[in-house]
Write an enzyme that holds these catalytic residues in place. Structure first.
Site, PDB file in Angstrom:
ATOM      1  N   TYR A 142      45.551  20.019  35.258  1.00 11.68           N
ATOM      2  CA  TYR A 142      46.996  20.263  35.260  1.00 11.68           C
ATOM      3  C   TYR A 142      47.497  20.697  36.645  1.00 11.68           C
ATOM      4  O   TYR A 142      48.693  20.669  36.909  1.00 11.68           O
ATOM      5  CB  TYR A 142      47.375  21.329  34.222  1.00 11.68           C
ATOM      6  CG  TYR A 142      47.174  20.906  32.775  1.00 11.68           C
ATOM      7  CD1 TYR A 142      46.868  19.596  32.446  1.00 11.68           C
ATOM      8  CD2 TYR A 142      47.298  21.821  31.744  1.00 11.68           C
ATOM      9  CE1 TYR A 142      46.669  19.207  31.128  1.00 11.68           C
ATOM     10  CE2 TYR A 142      47.108  21.446  30.416  1.00 11.68           C
ATOM     11  CZ  TYR A 142      46.787  20.133  30.121  1.00 11.68           C
ATOM     12  OH  TYR A 142      46.602  19.752  28.817  1.00 11.68           O
ATOM     13  N   LYS A 192      32.368  18.729  29.213  1.00 14.36           N
ATOM     14  CA  LYS A 192      32.012  17.318  29.027  1.00 14.36           C
ATOM     15  C   LYS A 192      30.995  16.996  30.127  1.00 14.36           C
ATOM     16  O   LYS A 192      31.179  16.076  30.944  1.00 14.36           O
ATOM     17  CB  LYS A 192      33.300  16.470  29.132  1.00 14.36           C
ATOM     18  CG  LYS A 192      33.152  15.034  28.722  1.00 14.36           C
ATOM     19  CD  LYS A 192      32.964  14.836  27.246  1.00 14.36           C
ATOM     20  CE  LYS A 192      32.726  13.359  26.932  1.00 14.36           C
ATOM     21  NZ  LYS A 192      32.225  13.127  25.566  1.00 14.36           N
ATOM     22  N   ASP A 224      34.148  16.714  22.545  1.00 19.18           N
ATOM     23  CA  ASP A 224      34.359  15.866  21.369  1.00 19.18           C
ATOM     24  C   ASP A 224      33.665  16.460  20.147  1.00 19.18           C
ATOM     25  O   ASP A 224      34.219  16.491  19.040  1.00 19.18           O
ATOM     26  CB  ASP A 224      33.899  14.415  21.630  1.00 19.18           C
ATOM     27  CG  ASP A 224      32.605  14.337  22.418  1.00 19.18           C
ATOM     28  OD1 ASP A 224      32.169  15.361  22.988  1.00 19.18           O
ATOM     29  OD2 ASP A 224      32.007  13.246  22.470  1.00 19.18           O
ATOM     30  N   ASP A 248      43.775  23.638  25.896  1.00 19.45           N
ATOM     31  CA  ASP A 248      45.113  23.315  25.410  1.00 19.45           C
ATOM     32  C   ASP A 248      44.991  22.630  24.042  1.00 19.45           C
ATOM     33  O   ASP A 248      45.658  23.000  23.066  1.00 19.45           O
ATOM     34  CB  ASP A 248      45.759  22.366  26.448  1.00 19.45           C
ATOM     35  CG  ASP A 248      47.231  22.141  26.192  1.00 19.45           C
ATOM     36  OD1 ASP A 248      47.763  22.735  25.245  1.00 19.45           O
ATOM     37  OD2 ASP A 248      47.841  21.356  26.937  1.00 19.45           O
ATOM     38  N   ASP A 252      45.155  24.592  19.951  1.00 16.60           N
ATOM     39  CA  ASP A 252      46.127  24.129  18.948  1.00 16.60           C
ATOM     40  C   ASP A 252      45.411  23.694  17.668  1.00 16.60           C
ATOM     41  O   ASP A 252      45.869  23.982  16.562  1.00 16.60           O
ATOM     42  CB  ASP A 252      46.944  22.941  19.486  1.00 16.60           C
ATOM     43  CG  ASP A 252      48.244  23.408  20.103  1.00 16.60           C
ATOM     44  OD1 ASP A 252      48.362  24.621  20.374  1.00 16.60           O
ATOM     45  OD2 ASP A 252      49.139  22.574  20.317  1.00 16.60           O
TER      46      ASP A 252
END
Ligand code: NAD
Length: 362
Positions: A142, A192, A224, A248, A252
C-alpha cells in the site's frame, strides 16, 4: 494513576456509543481510584461542518498531547459528495499518519452467548473463538513504489511493490509476541514465502524475534491456507501477525465469522505515541440518533485502551467480564438480538455494563 484521553465522538452513532464508553471509563476510575482526564475534539463530518476540515490542527495537537485517543466513527451521506481529501475519512488517515500508528490490532471474538450469530456451524464455533489479528499498517504494497508503464508488448501495464525492511518486520513482530504473552502464547505468522521474496525476509525476521520470546510458540502459514483455516478451524489461532495487505483481508474475514459488527473493537499502536482505539464499524447513519446502536464495540475499545496504552490489565478484564455477564443475562441490542432476548437501547446497554462493572467489584 492519571491519564489524559482525547475523545473524538465523530459522526452518526459515534457520539451515542462513545458516551457509553466514557461512562464505563468513569465507573472504572471511580472504583479503582484512577483519574481519566477526558478532553473532546472534533473530527470527521462534524468538524467539516464546524471548521471546514475533517482533522483540524487543534484536534491533532490534542491527540498528540494525550496518552491515548478514543474515537467513535466518522462519515455519512451528508459529506459523501466531497472530494477524497476533504471527506471525513481523510481525517482518519491524517490521524493515523500523525500518530505514526504502525500496528493494527483487531480481535475477533465469538462469545458463547452469541455463537448463533456466527455464520459458522456450531460444531466449528464450539464454545467460542478468540483471535487477535495484528496487521502491519504503514508498510508493504500500500506504500511501495507504484506506477504505469506504456508501450510494452502487451500494451500499458501497472505495478505496485511489496517492500518490507527488517526494522519494520521486527517492530510488528515484537508487538505480536508481546500480545501473545498476555494471551495463550501462540503466534501464527502469515506470509506467502513460497512465492514472495518480501515474505521470505518477513519469515526470517519473525523467527529471529521469536528467540526473544521462548515462552511463545511460533508457527507459519501461507496466506491462502490462513484464509481457509479461519473458516475451517478458527479455534487453532491465538495471535495472527501479518503484512498490511494480508492483514487487511484476513482481519475482515476474521471479524465476519463473529457475525456481529457492533461488538468488535480495535486498536492502532505506534512507538512511544498515543494509541488510537475505535470500534471497527462505521457511523451507521441508518440508525443514528435512535438509541439503537450497540455500544459494546466502543466499550471494548476502551477496555483495549486500558490494557495496551495504560497497562491496566485488571480494569480491562473487568470491563470484558462485565460485557460477557450482561450478554449471559440475555440482554441484547437490536443488532444481536435473537428470539427471546431482552432487547435494550444504546443507553440501557451502556448502563447495564457500567452497573455490572460495579457489581463485579463490590
Ligand atoms: P457501518 O459500519 O456504519 O454500517 C454497516 C451496517 O452495520 C449498518 O446497517 C449499520 O446500522 C450496522 N451497524 C454498524 N455499527 C453498528 C452498531 N454499533 N450497532 C448496531 N448496528 C451497527 O458501515 P457503512 O454503512 O458502510 O458506512 C457508514 C458510514 O461510516 C460511511 O460514511 C463510511 O465511510 C463510514 N465508516 C467509517 C469508519 C470509521 O470511522 N472508522 C469505518 C467504516 C465506515
Amino acid at each position: 494513576m492519571k491519564f489524559d484521553i482525547a475523545v473524538l465522538p465523530g459522526d452518526g452513532i459515534g457520539p451515542e456509543i462513545i458516551n457509553q464508553a466514557v461512562n464505563v471509563l468513569k465507573k472504572i476510575a471511580e472504583i479503582y481510584g484512577h483519574e481519566f482526564n477526558m478532553r473532546e475534539g472534533l473530527m470527521g463530518g462534524c468538524s467539516i461542518d464546524e471548521c471546514g476540515e475533517p482533522l483540524p490542527g487543534e484536534t491533532l495537537k490534542l491527540c498528540k498531547s494525550s496518552d491515548a485517543v478514543l474515537l467513535g466513527a466518522v462519515g455519512g451521506p451528508k459529506w459523501d459528495s466531497l472530494p477524497g481529501d476533504k471527506r471525513p475519512e481523510a481525517g482518519l488517515l491524517g490521524l493515523r499518519a500523525g500518530l505514526e500508528l504502525f500496528a493494527n490490532l483487531r480481535p475477533a471474538v465469538i462469545y458463547t452467548a452469541l455463537k448463533d450469530a456466527s455464520p459458522l456451524r456450531a460444531d466449528i464455533v464450539k464454545d467460542g473463538i478468540d483471535i487477535m489479528v495484528v496487521r502491519e499498517l504503514t508498510g508493504g504494497i500500500y506504500f511501495g513504489k507504484r506506477g504505469r508503464v506504456n508501450g510494452g508488448p502487451m500494451g500499458e501495464s501497472a505495478f505496485d511493490t511489496e517492500v518490507y525492511s527488517v526494522a519494520e518486520v521486527e517492530r510488528i513482530a515484537r508487538v505480536a509476541f508481546e500480545i501473545a504473552m498476555k494471551r495463550r502464547k501462540v503466534v501464527t505468522s502469515v506470509d506467502k514465502a513460497n512465492v514472495l521474496e518480501s515474505s521470505r525476509l518477513w519469515r526470517e525476521v519473525v523467527i529471529r524475534v521469536s528467540g526473544e520470546y521462548p515462552e511463545v510458540s511460533l508457527n507459519h502459514m501461507y496466506v491462502d491456507n490462513a484464509a481457509m483455516q479461519l473458516i475451517r478451524n478458527p479455534e487453532q489461532f491465538d495471535v495472527i501477525v501479518t503484512t498490511n495487505i494480508f492483514g487487511d483481508i484476513l482481519s475482515d474475514e476474521a471479524s465476519m465469522i463473529t457475525g456481529s459488527i457492533g461488538m468488535l473493537p480495535s486498536a492502532s499502536l505506534g512507538k512511544g505515541k498515543p494509541g488510537l482505539y475505535e470500534p471497527i464499524h462505521g457511523s451507521a447513519p441508518d440508525i443514528a440518533g435512535q438509541n439503537k446502536a450497540n455500544p459494546i464495540a466502543a466499550i471494548l475499545s476502551a477496555a483495549m485502551m486500558l490494557r495496551y496504552s495504560f497497562g491496566l490489565e485488571t480494569e480491562a478484564a473487568s470491563i470484558e467480564s462485565a460485557v460477557v455477564n450482561v450478554l449471559n443475562k440475555g440482554y441484547r441490542t437490536a443488532d444481536i438480538a435473537s428470539k427471546g432476548a431482552k432487547v435494550v437501547g444504546t443507553y440501557e446497554m451502556g448502563q447495564l455494563v457500567a452497573d455490572e462493572v460495579e457489581s463485579l467489584n463490590s
